[in-house]
Design a protein around this motif. Structure first.
Motif, PDB file in Angstrom:
ATOM      1  N   ALA A 280       0.822  -1.210   0.000  1.00 53.31           N
ATOM      2  CA  ALA A 280       0.000   0.000   0.000  1.00 53.31           C
ATOM      3  C   ALA A 280       0.856   1.259   0.000  1.00 53.31           C
ATOM      4  O   ALA A 280       0.571   2.214  -0.731  1.00 53.31           O
ATOM      5  CB  ALA A 280      -0.933  -0.003   1.206  1.00 53.31           C
ATOM      6  N   ALA A 281       1.919   1.263   0.801  1.00 56.04           N
ATOM      7  CA  ALA A 281       2.793   2.442   0.876  1.00 56.04           C
ATOM      8  C   ALA A 281       3.496   2.690  -0.450  1.00 56.04           C
ATOM      9  O   ALA A 281       3.580   3.832  -0.912  1.00 56.04           O
ATOM     10  CB  ALA A 281       3.821   2.276   1.996  1.00 56.04           C
ATOM     11  N   TRP A 282       4.016   1.622  -1.072  1.00 52.73           N
ATOM     12  CA  TRP A 282       4.705   1.801  -2.349  1.00 52.73           C
ATOM     13  C   TRP A 282       3.735   2.304  -3.413  1.00 52.73           C
ATOM     14  O   TRP A 282       4.031   3.257  -4.136  1.00 52.73           O
ATOM     15  CB  TRP A 282       5.360   0.501  -2.818  1.00 52.73           C
ATOM     16  N   LEU A 283       2.569   1.668  -3.504  1.00 52.73           N
ATOM     17  CA  LEU A 283       1.592   2.068  -4.516  1.00 52.73           C
ATOM     18  C   LEU A 283       1.112   3.494  -4.279  1.00 52.73           C
ATOM     19  O   LEU A 283       1.011   4.292  -5.216  1.00 52.73           O
ATOM     20  CB  LEU A 283       0.417   1.089  -4.532  1.00 52.73           C
ATOM     21  N   SER A 284       0.844   3.848  -3.033  1.00 55.45           N
ATOM     22  CA  SER A 284       0.410   5.214  -2.709  1.00 55.45           C
ATOM     23  C   SER A 284       1.467   6.237  -3.100  1.00 55.45           C
ATOM     24  O   SER A 284       1.159   7.275  -3.682  1.00 55.45           O
ATOM     25  CB  SER A 284       0.099   5.337  -1.217  1.00 55.45           C
ATOM     26  N   SER A 285       2.725   5.945  -2.783  1.00 54.63           N
ATOM     27  CA  SER A 285       3.816   6.852  -3.119  1.00 54.63           C
ATOM     28  C   SER A 285       3.964   6.996  -4.634  1.00 54.63           C
ATOM     29  O   SER A 285       4.126   8.098  -5.153  1.00 54.63           O
ATOM     30  CB  SER A 285       5.112   6.339  -2.503  1.00 54.63           C
ATOM     31  N   TRP A 286       3.890   5.868  -5.339  1.00 57.28           N
ATOM     32  CA  TRP A 286       4.019   5.890  -6.793  1.00 57.28           C
ATOM     33  C   TRP A 286       2.872   6.674  -7.424  1.00 57.28           C
ATOM     34  O   TRP A 286       3.099   7.501  -8.313  1.00 57.28           O
ATOM     35  CB  TRP A 286       4.066   4.459  -7.323  1.00 57.28           C
ATOM     36  N   LEU A 287       1.660   6.468  -6.957  1.00 59.37           N
ATOM     37  CA  LEU A 287       0.519   7.214  -7.493  1.00 59.37           C
ATOM     38  C   LEU A 287       0.623   8.693  -7.151  1.00 59.37           C
ATOM     39  O   LEU A 287       0.312   9.551  -7.976  1.00 59.37           O
ATOM     40  CB  LEU A 287      -0.797   6.642  -6.982  1.00 59.37           C
ATOM     41  N   ALA A 288       1.056   9.016  -5.932  1.00 63.11           N
ATOM     42  CA  ALA A 288       1.183  10.411  -5.523  1.00 63.11           C
ATOM     43  C   ALA A 288       2.201  11.147  -6.383  1.00 63.11           C
ATOM     44  O   ALA A 288       2.016  12.314  -6.704  1.00 63.11           O
ATOM     45  CB  ALA A 288       1.585  10.499  -4.053  1.00 63.11           C
ATOM     46  N   SER A 289       3.259  10.450  -6.798  1.00 69.25           N
ATOM     47  CA  SER A 289       4.285  11.107  -7.611  1.00 69.25           C
ATOM     48  C   SER A 289       3.747  11.488  -8.984  1.00 69.25           C
ATOM     49  O   SER A 289       4.283  12.364  -9.635  1.00 69.25           O
ATOM     50  CB  SER A 289       5.518  10.220  -7.748  1.00 69.25           C
ATOM     51  N   SER A 290       2.659  10.862  -9.405  1.00 69.93           N
ATOM     52  CA  SER A 290       2.074  11.208 -10.705  1.00 69.93           C
ATOM     53  C   SER A 290       0.930  12.197 -10.569  1.00 69.93           C
ATOM     54  O   SER A 290       0.422  12.681 -11.557  1.00 69.93           O
ATOM     55  CB  SER A 290       1.574   9.950 -11.418  1.00 69.93           C
ATOM     56  N   ARG A 291       0.515  12.498  -9.317  1.00 68.09           N
ATOM     57  CA  ARG A 291      -0.623  13.392  -9.122  1.00 68.09           C
ATOM     58  C   ARG A 291      -0.257  14.600  -8.287  1.00 68.09           C
ATOM     59  O   ARG A 291      -1.107  15.155  -7.597  1.00 68.09           O
ATOM     60  CB  ARG A 291      -1.763  12.640  -8.426  1.00 68.09           C
ATOM     61  N   GLY A 292       0.972  14.965  -8.296  1.00 67.38           N
ATOM     62  CA  GLY A 292       1.381  16.141  -7.554  1.00 67.38           C
ATOM     63  C   GLY A 292       1.256  15.989  -6.044  1.00 67.38           C
ATOM     64  O   GLY A 292       0.941  16.922  -5.342  1.00 67.38           O
ATOM     65  N   GLY A 293       1.473  14.759  -5.546  1.00 61.05           N
ATOM     66  CA  GLY A 293       1.473  14.547  -4.109  1.00 61.05           C
ATOM     67  C   GLY A 293       0.119  14.246  -3.513  1.00 61.05           C
ATOM     68  O   GLY A 293      -0.033  14.206  -2.306  1.00 61.05           O
ATOM     69  N   ALA A 294      -0.902  13.999  -4.321  1.00 61.94           N
ATOM     70  CA  ALA A 294      -2.239  13.769  -3.772  1.00 61.94           C
ATOM     71  C   ALA A 294      -2.326  12.470  -2.988  1.00 61.94           C
ATOM     72  O   ALA A 294      -3.013  12.396  -1.993  1.00 61.94           O
ATOM     73  CB  ALA A 294      -3.275  13.774  -4.899  1.00 61.94           C
ATOM     74  N   GLY A 295      -1.660  11.407  -3.438  1.00 59.08           N
ATOM     75  CA  GLY A 295      -1.616  10.147  -2.704  1.00 59.08           C
ATOM     76  C   GLY A 295      -2.964   9.524  -2.441  1.00 59.08           C
ATOM     77  O   GLY A 295      -3.986  10.000  -2.888  1.00 59.08           O
ATOM     78  N   ARG A 296      -2.939   8.461  -1.683  1.00 61.26           N
ATOM     79  CA  ARG A 296      -4.162   7.784  -1.284  1.00 61.26           C
ATOM     80  C   ARG A 296      -4.764   8.507  -0.108  1.00 61.26           C
ATOM     81  O   ARG A 296      -4.080   8.858   0.825  1.00 61.26           O
ATOM     82  CB  ARG A 296      -3.822   6.337  -0.890  1.00 61.26           C
ATOM     83  N   ARG A 297      -6.054   8.732  -0.104  1.00 56.08           N
ATOM     84  CA  ARG A 297      -6.692   9.480   0.950  1.00 56.08           C
ATOM     85  C   ARG A 297      -6.957   8.652   2.193  1.00 56.08           C
ATOM     86  O   ARG A 297      -6.920   9.153   3.285  1.00 56.08           O
ATOM     87  CB  ARG A 297      -7.982  10.084   0.437  1.00 56.08           C
ATOM     88  N   GLY A 298      -7.232   7.382   2.048  1.00 58.33           N
ATOM     89  CA  GLY A 298      -7.498   6.534   3.198  1.00 58.33           C
ATOM     90  C   GLY A 298      -6.558   5.352   3.183  1.00 58.33           C
ATOM     91  O   GLY A 298      -5.923   5.071   2.189  1.00 58.33           O
ATOM     92  N   ARG A 299      -6.486   4.641   4.293  1.00 61.23           N
ATOM     93  CA  ARG A 299      -5.592   3.498   4.347  1.00 61.23           C
ATOM     94  C   ARG A 299      -6.175   2.320   3.603  1.00 61.23           C
ATOM     95  O   ARG A 299      -5.446   1.499   3.092  1.00 61.23           O
ATOM     96  CB  ARG A 299      -5.264   3.137   5.784  1.00 61.23           C
ATOM     97  N   GLY A 300      -7.493   2.174   3.586  1.00 61.72           N
ATOM     98  CA  GLY A 300      -8.106   1.132   2.795  1.00 61.72           C
ATOM     99  C   GLY A 300      -7.851  -0.282   3.270  1.00 61.72           C
ATOM    100  O   GLY A 300      -8.002  -1.216   2.525  1.00 61.72           O
ATOM    101  N   ARG A 301      -7.488  -0.465   4.519  1.00 63.00           N
ATOM    102  CA  ARG A 301      -7.170  -1.801   5.022  1.00 63.00           C
ATOM    103  C   ARG A 301      -8.355  -2.358   5.766  1.00 63.00           C
ATOM    104  O   ARG A 301      -8.345  -2.479   6.937  1.00 63.00           O
ATOM    105  CB  ARG A 301      -5.988  -1.744   5.980  1.00 63.00           C
ATOM    106  N   GLY A 302      -9.363  -2.774   5.208  1.00 65.22           N
ATOM    107  CA  GLY A 302     -10.525  -3.237   5.922  1.00 65.22           C
ATOM    108  C   GLY A 302     -10.393  -4.635   6.467  1.00 65.22           C
ATOM    109  O   GLY A 302     -11.082  -5.523   6.032  1.00 65.22           O
ATOM    110  N   GLY A 303      -9.537  -4.874   7.419  1.00 68.02           N
ATOM    111  CA  GLY A 303      -9.481  -6.136   8.126  1.00 68.02           C
ATOM    112  C   GLY A 303      -8.682  -7.236   7.460  1.00 68.02           C
ATOM    113  O   GLY A 303      -8.461  -8.262   8.055  1.00 68.02           O
TER     114      GLY A 303
END
Length: 100
Positions: free
Chosen positions: A66-89
């Motif tokens: 999750a951290a790697w994917l969030s960081s990679w996505l944020a680098s393409s969106r100007g730092g927007a990243g994932r808004r929630g952790r999304g770990r539902g159990g």
């Protein structure tokens, strides 16, 4: 959690996700970067989902992926990243992995 589509994030087109079943490893790669995450099937709670109307069962693969994917996505969106952790159990993969 929430979902993202390639329509929203065209950069997803270059993301490669593969599973090495023999080694129980999930590999995420994009360009020169990537991450390998140990897959844990024990205790992982599968969640119902669908892709183009076809039913799927998905398991969270942990904080490293999750951290790697969030960081990679944020680098393409100007730092927007994932808004929630999304770990539902769910939660395999927290025990090992490496970012490269």
């Amino acid at each position: 959690g929430t979902h993202r589509t390639q329509r929203e994030l065209p950069r997803l087109a270059i993301l490669e996700a593969t599973v090495d079943s023999a080694a129980d490893v999930l590999r995420l790669r994009a360009g020169a970067g990537g991450v390998n995450v140990s897959i844990s099937r024990e205790g992982a709670q599968a969640k119902a989902a669908s892709l183009f109307g076809a039913p799927l069962r998905l398991a969270d693969q942990g904080d490293i992926a999750a951290a790697w994917l969030s960081s990679w996505l944020a680098s393409s969106r100007g730092g927007a990243g994932r808004r929630g952790r999304g770990r539902g159990g769910g939660g395999g993969g927290d025990g090992g992995g490496g970012i490269f």
